[in-house]
Scaffold this active site. Structure first.
Site, PDB file in Angstrom:
ATOM      1  N   LYS A  15       0.840  -1.201   0.000  1.00  0.00           N
ATOM      2  CA  LYS A  15       0.000   0.000   0.000  1.00  0.00           C
ATOM      3  C   LYS A  15       0.876   1.253   0.000  1.00  0.00           C
ATOM      4  O   LYS A  15       0.611   2.214  -0.715  1.00  0.00           O
ATOM      5  CB  LYS A  15      -0.883   0.030   1.256  1.00  0.00           C
ATOM      6  CG  LYS A  15      -2.053  -0.931   1.254  1.00  0.00           C
ATOM      7  CD  LYS A  15      -2.955  -0.563   2.420  1.00  0.00           C
ATOM      8  CE  LYS A  15      -3.910  -1.641   2.816  1.00  0.00           C
ATOM      9  NZ  LYS A  15      -4.656  -1.323   4.037  1.00  0.00           N
ATOM     10  N   ASP A  70      -9.469   2.244   5.790  1.00  0.00           N
ATOM     11  CA  ASP A  70     -10.080   1.004   6.269  1.00  0.00           C
ATOM     12  C   ASP A  70     -10.997   0.493   5.162  1.00  0.00           C
ATOM     13  O   ASP A  70     -11.675   1.277   4.500  1.00  0.00           O
ATOM     14  CB  ASP A  70     -10.870   1.247   7.562  1.00  0.00           C
ATOM     15  CG  ASP A  70     -11.076  -0.057   8.325  1.00  0.00           C
ATOM     16  OD1 ASP A  70     -10.221  -0.954   8.245  1.00  0.00           O
ATOM     17  OD2 ASP A  70     -12.116  -0.195   9.001  1.00  0.00           O
ATOM     18  N   THR A  71     -10.973  -0.833   4.973  1.00  0.00           N
ATOM     19  CA  THR A  71     -11.726  -1.441   3.864  1.00  0.00           C
ATOM     20  C   THR A  71     -12.586  -2.583   4.375  1.00  0.00           C
ATOM     21  O   THR A  71     -12.206  -3.290   5.309  1.00  0.00           O
ATOM     22  CB  THR A  71     -10.735  -1.993   2.812  1.00  0.00           C
ATOM     23  OG1 THR A  71     -10.035  -0.906   2.238  1.00  0.00           O
ATOM     24  CG2 THR A  71     -11.460  -2.744   1.700  1.00  0.00           C
ATOM     25  N   ASP A 153     -10.321 -11.836  -2.501  1.00  0.00           N
ATOM     26  CA  ASP A 153     -10.132 -11.687  -3.954  1.00  0.00           C
ATOM     27  C   ASP A 153     -10.607 -12.888  -4.789  1.00  0.00           C
ATOM     28  O   ASP A 153     -11.228 -12.690  -5.837  1.00  0.00           O
ATOM     29  CB  ASP A 153      -8.656 -11.405  -4.288  1.00  0.00           C
ATOM     30  CG  ASP A 153      -8.301  -9.940  -4.095  1.00  0.00           C
ATOM     31  OD1 ASP A 153      -9.219  -9.130  -3.893  1.00  0.00           O
ATOM     32  OD2 ASP A 153      -7.104  -9.615  -4.149  1.00  0.00           O
ATOM     33  N   LYS A 173      -6.066  -4.655 -11.211  1.00  0.00           N
ATOM     34  CA  LYS A 173      -6.955  -4.564 -10.038  1.00  0.00           C
ATOM     35  C   LYS A 173      -6.999  -3.125  -9.506  1.00  0.00           C
ATOM     36  O   LYS A 173      -8.079  -2.580  -9.270  1.00  0.00           O
ATOM     37  CB  LYS A 173      -6.486  -5.536  -8.947  1.00  0.00           C
ATOM     38  CG  LYS A 173      -7.390  -5.495  -7.718  1.00  0.00           C
ATOM     39  CD  LYS A 173      -6.918  -6.402  -6.597  1.00  0.00           C
ATOM     40  CE  LYS A 173      -7.604  -6.010  -5.303  1.00  0.00           C
ATOM     41  NZ  LYS A 173      -7.058  -6.677  -4.115  1.00  0.00           N
ATOM     42  N   HIS A 178     -11.786  -0.522  -5.246  1.00  0.00           N
ATOM     43  CA  HIS A 178     -12.199   0.364  -4.168  1.00  0.00           C
ATOM     44  C   HIS A 178     -11.028   1.209  -3.654  1.00  0.00           C
ATOM     45  O   HIS A 178     -11.096   2.412  -3.593  1.00  0.00           O
ATOM     46  CB  HIS A 178     -12.770  -0.505  -3.046  1.00  0.00           C
ATOM     47  CG  HIS A 178     -11.935  -1.754  -2.796  1.00  0.00           C
ATOM     48  ND1 HIS A 178     -11.821  -2.754  -3.725  1.00  0.00           N
ATOM     49  CD2 HIS A 178     -11.129  -2.113  -1.770  1.00  0.00           C
ATOM     50  CE1 HIS A 178     -11.013  -3.703  -3.281  1.00  0.00           C
ATOM     51  NE2 HIS A 178     -10.564  -3.327  -2.085  1.00  0.00           N
TER      52      HIS A 178
HETATM   53  P1  IMP Z   1      -7.814  -3.313   5.412  1.00  0.00           P
HETATM   54  O1  IMP Z   1      -8.654  -2.264   6.071  1.00  0.00           O
HETATM   55  O2  IMP Z   1      -7.217  -2.854   4.122  1.00  0.00           O
HETATM   56  O3  IMP Z   1      -6.804  -3.909   6.355  1.00  0.00           O
HETATM   57  O4  IMP Z   1      -8.813  -4.504   5.001  1.00  0.00           O
HETATM   58  C1  IMP Z   1      -9.559  -5.234   5.959  1.00  0.00           C
HETATM   59  C2  IMP Z   1      -9.897  -6.609   5.415  1.00  0.00           C
HETATM   60  O5  IMP Z   1     -10.739  -6.497   4.267  1.00  0.00           O
HETATM   61  C3  IMP Z   1      -8.682  -7.415   4.945  1.00  0.00           C
HETATM   62  O6  IMP Z   1      -8.125  -8.148   5.989  1.00  0.00           O
HETATM   63  C4  IMP Z   1      -9.309  -8.317   3.892  1.00  0.00           C
HETATM   64  O7  IMP Z   1      -9.934  -9.433   4.512  1.00  0.00           O
HETATM   65  C5  IMP Z   1     -10.389  -7.453   3.292  1.00  0.00           C
HETATM   66  N1  IMP Z   1      -9.895  -6.736   2.100  1.00  0.00           N
HETATM   67  C6  IMP Z   1      -9.505  -5.436   2.030  1.00  0.00           C
HETATM   68  N2  IMP Z   1      -9.148  -5.093   0.789  1.00  0.00           N
HETATM   69  C7  IMP Z   1      -9.279  -6.211   0.048  1.00  0.00           C
HETATM   70  C8  IMP Z   1      -9.062  -6.484  -1.344  1.00  0.00           C
HETATM   71  O8  IMP Z   1      -8.638  -5.641  -2.143  1.00  0.00           O
HETATM   72  N3  IMP Z   1      -9.318  -7.744  -1.731  1.00  0.00           N
HETATM   73  C9  IMP Z   1      -9.776  -8.724  -0.899  1.00  0.00           C
HETATM   74  N4  IMP Z   1      -9.995  -8.521   0.389  1.00  0.00           N
HETATM   75  C10 IMP Z   1      -9.751  -7.266   0.872  1.00  0.00           C
END
Ligand code: IMP
Length: 194
Positions: A15, A70-71, A153, A173, A178
């Site tokens: 990242k 955060d994702t 993914d 990708k 997102h």
């Molecule tokens: P983070 O906030 O980027 O750490 O994402 C939190 C969680 O969301 C990760 O541990 C993954 O399980 C899932 N995640 C986030 N981004 C992705 C992605 O691009 N592909 C697949 N899973 C994702």
């Protein structure tokens, strides 16, 4: 000219590199580079809440400009779960294999397989706070496809494609993801920031 220093509240080198390459007018540093080894609490109930918690933790403790992300994966038929709990859906550990398995079990053969990845980024800069969002819509596959990527993914197929995120290379990708979209908004904002 001195570049404005911005902490990216992450220790994820992928990242970090991705963002550094897009923000060459800024000095982007990681948590390790400011000697922050704290376990920053991510206890909010929304993605935005966690991004704010992380960014504020750094700004308050180190008095530095900072952004945090955060994702989560939001699945329509599961009331937008796992969402903010995506990393620990199947338990405390960030176990991608178990998380993905649980999601496929919870969804079963439900015909509504609509889902979206959503990223929230919070930026604290010169005492002001801004939030950016990136969304990638798609569907949840019935079984894993592809070996690349991470997390969910292999079971996520973005709209407009007939392959999963795990069958795409990083650049492909990032151009539709997102996180890519949220980062793009942050970059546009910062590159116009005076
Ligand atoms: P983070 O906030 O980027 O750490 O994402 C939190 C969680 O969301 C990760 O541990 C993954 O399980 C899932 N995640 C986030 N981004 C992705 C992605 O691009 N592909 C697949 N899973 C994702």
């Amino acid at each position: 000219m001195n570049k404005l220093k911005l902490v990216f509240a992450t220790n994820n080198q992928n990242k970090l590199k991705e963002v550094q390459a897009m923000l060459t007018n800024f000095e982007i540093v990681s948590l390790a580079e400011i000697n922050c080894f704290d376990d920053i609490p991510e206890i909010a109930k929304t993605l935005e809440g966690n991004a704010i918690l992380k960014a504020n933790f750094i700004t308050n403790k180190y008095d530095l400009n900072c952004f945090a992300d955060d994702t989560g994966l939001e699945v329509e038929a599961l009331n937008n779960e796992p969402g903010v709990y995506s990393a620990r859906y199947a338990g405390k550990e960030n176990n991608a294999e178990e998380n993905l398995k649980k999601l496929l079990i919870e969804l079963g053969d439900n015909s509504n397989r609509k889902a979206q990845f959503r990223t929230a980024i919070t930026l604290n800069i010169n005492k002001k706070q801004y939030t950016f969002e990136g969304i990638c819509k798609g569907t949840i596959l019935k079984e894993k496809q592809g070996e690349k990527g991470f997390g969910y993914d292999p079971i996520f197929m973005p709209d407009g494609f007939n392959k999963s995120f795990a069958e795409m290379n990083v650049n492909e990708k990032s151009s539709i993801s997102h996180r890519g979209k949220a980062i793009e908004k942050l970059v546009t904002f910062l590159n116009n920031y005076t």
